[in-house]
Enzyme design. Structure first.
Site, PDB file in Angstrom:
ATOM      1  N   ILE A  74       6.316  -7.328   1.171  1.00 32.03           N
ATOM      2  CA  ILE A  74       7.526  -6.692   0.641  1.00 32.03           C
ATOM      3  C   ILE A  74       7.041  -5.429  -0.062  1.00 32.03           C
ATOM      4  O   ILE A  74       6.047  -5.450  -0.794  1.00 32.03           O
ATOM      5  CB  ILE A  74       8.292  -7.624  -0.321  1.00 32.03           C
ATOM      6  N   SER A  75       7.717  -4.309   0.178  1.00 28.70           N
ATOM      7  CA  SER A  75       7.244  -3.040  -0.358  1.00 28.70           C
ATOM      8  C   SER A  75       7.319  -3.023  -1.888  1.00 28.70           C
ATOM      9  O   SER A  75       8.120  -3.728  -2.500  1.00 28.70           O
ATOM     10  CB  SER A  75       8.090  -1.888   0.197  1.00 28.70           C
ATOM     11  N   GLN A  76       6.474  -2.170  -2.458  1.00 32.78           N
ATOM     12  CA  GLN A  76       6.453  -1.966  -3.913  1.00 32.78           C
ATOM     13  C   GLN A  76       7.773  -1.311  -4.351  1.00 32.78           C
ATOM     14  O   GLN A  76       8.241  -0.361  -3.715  1.00 32.78           O
ATOM     15  CB  GLN A  76       5.274  -1.041  -4.202  1.00 32.78           C
TER      16      GLN A  76
END
Ligand code: SAH
Length: 230
Positions: A74-76
């Site tokens: 999951i992206s930052q």
């Protein structure tokens, strides 16, 4: 309550705490330079803990990427906010509200949840079917009803729905796939991490009247954009 819907089952146990930690996350992104009030509001509203497995929930509101299975992340939050802002905000701070945005790399669906309320419709492609199978019902549950999903190779774009006013690519590539350039509308923007496997530059390309204008936004580290279905 339907126990096969993990988001709903887990939401009740979190209570007010997560609203406070989400506020704190949004404040920290603002301090790091995210200027769009609309994007920060989406960060405040979106329950990121529902997009990751329960064992990692306590890290949900740290500004980090986290594993979501199948070797993906999951992206930052900072990068999600930066990409959304780069796609939608004008120089003067006003937000555009594109009719059609293509998202390549739905993953957990977190980026989709931040983006969907700010645009008319999202077309989201993911090559790994098991990730899409989790993201789709969760996004529906959160009220993102303007998203259409496709299990497939986003490097090919979504020809039947082109052109797109915005294209957001959440996986790294050496170059912008030609199909995506071909499917960008006049005035539209592509936001994509470009570089090798370990490190990339987040780039925005805007299709102006006298050609494409390219701008570098930040150094980032994304998982690779891969061809075919996973
Ligand atoms: N925005 C997502 C990021 C997921 S990581 C989130 O916040 O959860 C990037 C995702 O891109 C992975 O799920 C990976 O499977 C997907 N991906 C990589 N190459 C792809 C391709 N060619 N087409 C569609 N999805 C792709």
């Amino acid at each position: 309550m339907n126990p096969s819907r993990p988001g709903q089952r887990r939401r009740s146990g979190i209570g007010l705490t997560s609203a406070r930690v989400r506020d704190r996350l949004a404040d920290s992104l603002r301090d790091r330079g995210i200027r769009s009030a609309e994007v920060l509001e989406q960060i405040r509203r979106t329950p990121r803990h529902l997009f990751i497995e329960e064992a990692l929930e306590r890290y949900a509101y740290n500004d980090n990427a986290l594993p979501i299975g199948s070797g993906q992340t999951i992206s930052q939050p900072y990068v999600v906010a930066l990409m959304t802002q780069a796609l939608l905000m004008e120089e003067d701070g006003r937000m555009r509200r594109p009719a059609k945005v293509l998202e390549v790399g739905c993953g957990s669906g977190y980026q989709t949840a931040i983006l969907a309320p700010l645009v008319r419709s999202v077309y989201s492609i993911e090559r790994i079917g098991s990730l899409l199978a989790e993201a789709r019902p969760l996004l529906a549950e959160l009220g993102c009803n303007n998203v259409r999903f496709r299990h497939g190779d986003g490097m090919l774009g979504w020809p039947g729905q082109a052109p797109f006013d915005g294209i957001l690519v959440a996986a790294a590539s050496a170059a912008v796939p030609q199909a995506l350039l071909d499917q960008l509308a006049p005035g539209g923007r592509i936001v994509i991490p470009l570089g090798d496997h370990s490190r990339q530059e987040l780039v925005r390309i805007e299709r102006g009247e006298s050609g494409d204008v390219r701008e570098s936004l930040a150094q980032v580290a994304f998982v690779p954009l891969l061809p075919g279905q996973g």
